[in-house]
Write an enzyme that holds these catalytic residues in place. Structure first.
Site, short mmCIF file in Angstrom:
data_model
loop_
_atom_site.label_atom_id
_atom_site.label_comp_id
_atom_site.label_asym_id
_atom_site.label_seq_id
_atom_site.Cartn_x
_atom_site.Cartn_y
_atom_site.Cartn_z
N HIS A 195 0.86 -1.19 0.00
CA HIS A 195 0.00 0.00 0.00
C HIS A 195 0.90 1.24 0.00
CE1 HIS A 195 -3.91 -1.95 1.73
NE2 HIS A 195 -3.30 -2.74 0.86
N GLU A 239 0.96 3.93 1.84
CA GLU A 239 1.45 4.35 3.14
C GLU A 239 2.59 3.46 3.62
OE1 GLU A 239 -3.07 5.12 3.07
OE2 GLU A 239 -1.68 3.62 2.30
N CYS A 296 -6.10 2.26 5.68
CA CYS A 296 -6.76 1.02 6.07
C CYS A 296 -6.17 0.55 7.39
CB CYS A 296 -6.56 -0.03 4.98
SG CYS A 296 -4.89 -0.73 4.93
N CYS A 317 -2.36 -0.12 7.20
CA CYS A 317 -1.55 1.09 7.06
C CYS A 317 -1.54 1.90 8.35
CB CYS A 317 -2.05 1.94 5.90
SG CYS A 317 -1.80 1.12 4.31
#
Length: 170
Positions: free
Chosen positions: A64, A66, A94, A97
């Site tokens: 992801h 992040e 999410c 993250c």
């Protein structure tokens, strides 16, 4: 890995400007076979590290934006502790993250789009949020169960850790 520093003489960007940059790198990433997510970590000393979503491009469900930005910052700074840093991300983090941000000791997170905006675009993490926020019935998607071992066997890794004089605390 992308890193830069704002020169001392230059005015530091505002949170909204950093966030706009995270959104723009997310848009650019869509045109580079990536997901519509971008993030920036700004370290306590003003260094900037970017990350984009590469889940499908790298076949890595943890890639992801992040997490990628945090990995880049940690590698660039030579530390796993990002105390004093700020994360700017194109979308509400999410649970993975957010947990990564907590483990990295990020001081603050700013985001643009909400989890509902992401769901409207087909990125619905509601099931994951329910998993962590809900009760046992919400955790049926992936049961996590302990298996009874002897006390000694169960804590053997922690015993080894506590006896290791060269361990790095975190």
């Amino acid at each position: 890995m992308s890193s830069s520093t704002v020169p001392e003489s230059a005015p530091h960007p505002s949170p909204a400007e950093y966030l706009a940059r995270a959104v723009q790198i997310a848009v650019d990433n869509v045109h580079n076979s990536g997901g519509p997510f971008g993030a920036i970590v700004v370290s306590a000393d003003g260094q900037i590290f970017e990350g984009v979503n590469r889940v499908t491009a790298n076949l890595d469900p943890s890639a992801h934006a992040e997490v990628t930005a945090i990995r880049n910052a940690c590698q660039g700074l030579g530390t796993f502790d990002l105390s004093g840093a700020t994360l700017y991300t194109s979308c509400e983090p999410c649970p993975m993250c957010l947990a990564t941000s907590l483990w990295a000791r990020i001081d603050r997170v700013y985001f643009a789009a909400s989890r509902d905006d992401a769901a409207d675009a087909g990125f619905d993490d509601a099931l994951f949020y329910r998993y962590f926020e809900g009760d046992a019935a919400d955790r049926r998607i992936m049961p996590v169960t302990d298996i009874v071992l002897s006390d000694e066997e169960r804590v053997a890794p922690f015993t080894a850790w506590s006896l290791n004089p060269t361990r790095t605390e975190y």
